[in-house]
Design an enzyme around this catalytic site. Sequence first.
Site, PDB file in Angstrom:
ATOM      1  N   PHE A 144       0.929  -1.172   0.076  1.00 41.84           N
ATOM      2  CA  PHE A 144       0.104  -0.011   0.242  1.00 41.84           C
ATOM      3  C   PHE A 144       0.714   1.258   0.009  1.00 41.84           C
ATOM      4  O   PHE A 144       1.541   1.350   1.039  1.00 41.84           O
ATOM      5  CB  PHE A 144      -0.910   0.084   1.255  1.00 41.84           C
ATOM      6  CG  PHE A 144      -1.917   1.380   1.247  1.00 41.84           C
ATOM      7  CD1 PHE A 144      -3.061   1.158   0.496  1.00 41.84           C
ATOM      8  CD2 PHE A 144      -1.644   2.412   1.911  1.00 41.84           C
ATOM      9  CE1 PHE A 144      -3.788   2.428   0.171  1.00 41.84           C
ATOM     10  CE2 PHE A 144      -2.238   3.593   1.749  1.00 41.84           C
ATOM     11  CZ  PHE A 144      -3.451   3.356   0.945  1.00 41.84           C
ATOM     12  N   ASP A 229       9.305   3.097   1.481  1.00 39.90           N
ATOM     13  CA  ASP A 229       8.225   3.818   1.790  1.00 39.90           C
ATOM     14  C   ASP A 229       8.282   3.764   3.530  1.00 39.90           C
ATOM     15  O   ASP A 229       7.594   2.736   3.727  1.00 39.90           O
ATOM     16  CB  ASP A 229       7.079   3.430   1.047  1.00 39.90           C
ATOM     17  CG  ASP A 229       5.748   4.045   1.478  1.00 39.90           C
ATOM     18  OD1 ASP A 229       5.961   4.850   2.347  1.00 39.90           O
ATOM     19  OD2 ASP A 229       4.763   3.982   0.552  1.00 39.90           O
ATOM     20  N   LYS A 258       2.907  11.816   6.473  1.00 41.67           N
ATOM     21  CA  LYS A 258       1.946  11.582   7.857  1.00 41.67           C
ATOM     22  C   LYS A 258       2.701  12.144   8.912  1.00 41.67           C
ATOM     23  O   LYS A 258       2.543  13.328   9.224  1.00 41.67           O
ATOM     24  CB  LYS A 258       2.058   9.842   8.159  1.00 41.67           C
ATOM     25  CG  LYS A 258       1.126   9.352   7.077  1.00 41.67           C
ATOM     26  CD  LYS A 258       0.759   8.143   7.508  1.00 41.67           C
ATOM     27  CE  LYS A 258       0.067   7.200   6.590  1.00 41.67           C
ATOM     28  NZ  LYS A 258      -1.665   7.747   6.372  1.00 41.67           N
TER      29      LYS A 258
END
Length: 403
Positions: A144, A229, A258
Amino acid sequence: MAEHLTTQSVIELDDAWGAHNYHPLPVAIAEAEGAWVTDVEGRRYLDFLSGYSALNFGHRHPALIAAVRDQLDRLTLTSRAFHNDRFGAFCRDLAGLTDTEMVLTMNTGAEAVESAIKVARKWAYEVKGVAFDAAEIIVASGNFHGRTTTIVSFSDDPVAHDNYGPFTPGFVTVPYGDAQAVRDAIGPNTAAVLMEPIQGEAGVVVPPDGFWSDVRAACDENDVLLIADEIQSGLARTGELFALDHEGVRADLYTLGKALGGGIIPVSAVVGRRDVLGVLKPGQHGSTFGGYPVAAAVGHAVVDLLRTGEFQERSTELGAHLHRRLGELVGHGVAEVRGRGLWAGVDIDPAAKTGREVSMALRDQGVLCKETHERTLRIAPPLVITAGEIDHAVDALGAALQA
């Protein structure tokens, strides 16, 4: 006169006017501080999700709120048409924190991943010498990385992928955690390997020991970039600045997001080698808000918090406590617990409840968490949480499983 809101009225308003692309728990939060949130009717809940790691430093951390308020009183936006007094210092200190050489600022995590893909392809054509339009990027099953068209092109989750084609070509998928499969997939047109050091959406999946060392070696032997990531796994979530640090491995590029915005505004970045990010020239990539003064201010304050090492230590020590306590539930409604630091994937026993049912029962116990897929809870409390609050949440989880 202020509108009187109830949980039900908030839900009805959302359902009437907002696209139905989420299935949130039926709780309507109005205030928050630290590890706790309060709903519109005054009920308090312990946050055990942290906005999917966006709130690593808790809700409304005083240093982050102060940095944003101060910046709002001085300057908000210039675009990158002009210099401003916040951008360069933020990039310098983020590079220093991450031991990298150059910073490309963006806004959302998905934008950072898209930017890394563009940079890797451009580097492959202009530096490595891959034939034009032939570059390939190796990705992992269960990945993801966001929800843009290009990113969902290499997702194997039908919910994220299906009915959004035609899809972007140029990606090769291998099983996550299989270093030999990565090595076998590398060919003359391979530009990069793009993977999460620990897979978040898949259920906090940790690869086998040695996987990242083997992948790093394969990349080095074949002149291939390694892109990590770290949007969910990075910035102290696992007990180290990067999750890759647990393996003593360095990536060529890292994507961050984030928590870089402190849970206040979207801030993301690609950080890494100067000779790779340096392929971008003026006008070839950009973002009006990427690295704008308010983003630079909060991002810089996040860097200052992380430089002390306090949050990495908290994640290590409290994470060990969290995993000990969660381990006590295995065989009592829990099938398996995975993770590292203050991050855990908890698989619910198929004979028990679904993840949604457990999330709802937890809410009734005063703890907010959320399922991923059907039978896994993704646990990621704010790093400001205490051992006592962890005990409270795990005890609530035990009660929810038996409710």
